[in-house]
Design an enzyme around this catalytic site. Structure first.
Site, PDB file in Angstrom:
ATOM      1  N   PRO A   1       0.842  -1.199   0.000  1.00  0.00           N
ATOM      2  CA  PRO A   1       0.000   0.000   0.000  1.00  0.00           C
ATOM      3  C   PRO A   1       0.874   1.244   0.000  1.00  0.00           C
ATOM      4  CG  PRO A   1       0.077  -0.989   2.193  1.00  0.00           C
ATOM      5  CD  PRO A   1       0.807  -1.925   1.275  1.00  0.00           C
ATOM      6  N   MET A   2       0.555   2.200  -0.855  1.00  0.00           N
ATOM      7  CA  MET A   2       1.319   3.456  -0.879  1.00  0.00           C
ATOM      8  C   MET A   2       0.357   4.615  -1.107  1.00  0.00           C
ATOM      9  SD  MET A   2       4.878   2.552  -2.876  1.00  0.00           S
ATOM     10  CE  MET A   2       4.181   1.456  -4.094  1.00  0.00           C
TER      11      MET A   2
ATOM     12  N   GLN B   1      -6.967  -0.819   3.026  1.00  0.00           N
ATOM     13  CA  GLN B   1      -6.266  -0.567   4.279  1.00  0.00           C
ATOM     14  C   GLN B   1      -6.879   0.605   5.040  1.00  0.00           C
ATOM     15  OE1 GLN B   1      -2.380   1.414   4.830  1.00  0.00           O
ATOM     16  NE2 GLN B   1      -1.619  -0.580   5.481  1.00  0.00           N
TER      17      GLN B   1
ATOM     18  N   ARG C   1       8.336   0.727  -3.255  1.00  0.00           N
ATOM     19  CA  ARG C   1       9.034   1.704  -4.093  1.00  0.00           C
ATOM     20  C   ARG C   1       9.695   1.093  -5.319  1.00  0.00           C
ATOM     21  NH1 ARG C   1      12.472   3.785   0.729  1.00  0.00           N
ATOM     22  NH2 ARG C   1      12.223   1.546   1.129  1.00  0.00           N
TER      23      ARG C   1
ATOM     24  N   LYS D   1      -0.440  -4.584   9.330  1.00  0.00           N
ATOM     25  CA  LYS D   1       0.883  -4.212   8.811  1.00  0.00           C
ATOM     26  C   LYS D   1       1.570  -3.319   9.826  1.00  0.00           C
ATOM     27  CE  LYS D   1       3.043  -2.353   4.583  1.00  0.00           C
ATOM     28  NZ  LYS D   1       3.471  -0.986   4.885  1.00  0.00           N
TER      29      LYS D   1
ATOM     30  N   GLY E   1      10.211  -4.712   2.444  1.00  0.00           N
ATOM     31  CA  GLY E   1      11.277  -3.738   2.635  1.00  0.00           C
ATOM     32  C   GLY E   1      12.447  -3.970   1.701  1.00  0.00           C
ATOM     33  N   ASP E   2      12.646  -3.020   0.777  1.00  0.00           N
ATOM     34  CA  ASP E   2      13.863  -2.980  -0.050  1.00  0.00           C
ATOM     35  C   ASP E   2      13.957  -4.034  -1.145  1.00  0.00           C
ATOM     36  OD1 ASP E   2      14.589  -0.873   1.499  1.00  0.00           O
ATOM     37  OD2 ASP E   2      16.228  -1.893   2.545  1.00  0.00           O
TER      38      ASP E   2
ATOM     39  N   CYS F   1       2.472   3.224   9.816  1.00  0.00           N
ATOM     40  CA  CYS F   1       2.758   4.479   9.129  1.00  0.00           C
ATOM     41  C   CYS F   1       3.532   5.421  10.054  1.00  0.00           C
ATOM     42  CB  CYS F   1       1.476   5.159   8.642  1.00  0.00           C
ATOM     43  SG  CYS F   1       1.840   6.689   7.755  1.00  0.00           S
TER      44      CYS F   1
END
Ligand SMILES: Cc1cc2nc3c(=O)[nH]c(=O)nc-3n(C[C@H](O)[C@H](O)[C@H](O)COP(=O)(O)O)c2cc1C
Length: 322
Positions: free
Chosen positions: A16-17, A70, A225, A139, A201-202, A100
């Site tokens: 989610p972004m 979410q 990302r 999350k 993550g990453d 967040c």
């Protein structure tokens, strides 16, 4: 793997972004093989108070299922009422944001601030589970900061309260989005839980996706990302995980068509004004790594029509040929 009753491919999901992973982008990622997508976080209070913007964020297109919605907030009653409203959009999964780091969210007690209030977090999970016929996931992060790494207790709490899966982003709230995510924390959570664990993550390449699975044993991985301006990454990850090989990035012309498609979809879903304003950052991500990227990103920042998107694509192709 399955979350509750929802079966998902064990490839990669889209994280989610807020302000980024909108319906258009999610649909595109799903079309490239994302196992699952989660919508932008929606304010429980906003939904409850009838905010049109919050309601719009709930929209799920037929082309993007399975999709999670979410919610964020810090009042169990708000979250339960918002969950009931959100269920009207028929999400496959309800996800609760407890990670967040943004001051706007955390200073109000929501997002990562819930890691400092595990009793409230538990009450929220129980309240949402009580009204939800679809699986509920949570999350979160490693903790508030290095002095308060309570992710193992928090993970256990979430499972005991009835969460159907958890997603761990291997950073503290204080770390925001850097330095490197700690994948070992994901392995530890996987070791102690019975419910599925989603690692996050990453991950920016198929190799990193495989490594995250191998190093943590997690049930699913989530990419944020790394997919921006590169929705085809999901096909590459899927192919690498299933066959050991993957195709290179699509040719530039094709990538530019995908970029245009994203803007067109966004215009159809949220109107030209909002879509074109947001197209500036999305198109800039599509320019990453191209010849003349700095100039191209500057051009992307001035987009105000679909013709501007076409002009940017032409310029990118022209600079690539020079
Ligand atoms: C622009 C942006 C918006 C985000 N919005 C959300 C959000 O709404 N809800 C959430 O749980 N996480 C949000 N995140 C965090 C991501 O879901 C993810 O946990 C984080 O980016 C780490 O994954 P990555 O390294 O693959 O990007 C956001 C991240 C970014 C960069």
């Amino acid at each position: 793997m399955t979350i509750g009753t929802v079966a998902l491919d064990r490839t990669a999901a889209l994280a989610p972004m807020a302000g980024v992973a909108d319906r258009a982008f999610r649909e595109l990622c799903r079309s490239f093989g994302a196992a699952y997508t989660v919508g932008e976080m929606v304010s429980a209070k906003g939904l409850r108070q009838g905010s049109k913007k919050s309601a719009q964020l709930l929209e799920i297109g037929p082309g993007e299922r399975p999709c999670g919605v979410q919610l964020f907030g810090n009042v169990p009653g708000d979250l339960a009422a918002a969950a009931e409203l959100a269920l009207g959009a028929h999400p496959d999964i309800l996800d609760l944001n407890m990670g967040c780091p943004a001051p706007k969210i955390a200073s109000g007690g929501g997002g990562a601030a819930l890691m400092r209030q595990p009793d409230t977090a538990r009450a929220i999970i129980l309240a949402v589970k009580a009204v939800s016929p679809v699986p509920v996931t949570v999350k979160f992060r490693k903790g508030w900061d290095e002095e308060h790494l309570n992710y193992l207790d928090f993970a256990r709490m979430a499972q005991e309260a009835g969460a159907d899966a958890v997603t761990l982003h291997g950073r503290t709230r204080a770390q925001m989005y850097a330095p490197a995510a700690d994948w070992d924390s994901i392995r530890r959570v996987k070791e102690i839980l019975d419910i599925p664990v989603i690692g996050n993550g990453d991950v920016t390449t198929p190799e990193e996706a495989k490594a995250l699975y191998e190093q943590t044993g997690c049930d699913l991985i989530m990419v944020g990302r790394g997919a921006l301006g590169r929705p085809w990454l999901f096909a590459q990850i899927r192919d690498f995980l299933t066959t050991g090989a993957y195709a290179p990035d699509p040719p530039l012309e094709e990538r530019m068509e995908i970029m245009r498609r994203q803007v067109e979809l966004a215009m159809a879903y949220k109107g030209a004004d909002a879509a074109l304003r947001e197209a500036r950052k999305h198109c800039a991500w599509y320019m990453t790594g191209l010849r003349g990227a700095a100039r191209l990103r500057r051009e992307a920042g001035t987009i105000s029509s679909l013709e501007d998107v076409d002009r940017l694509a032409q310029l990118a192709i022209q600079l690539d040929r020079e």
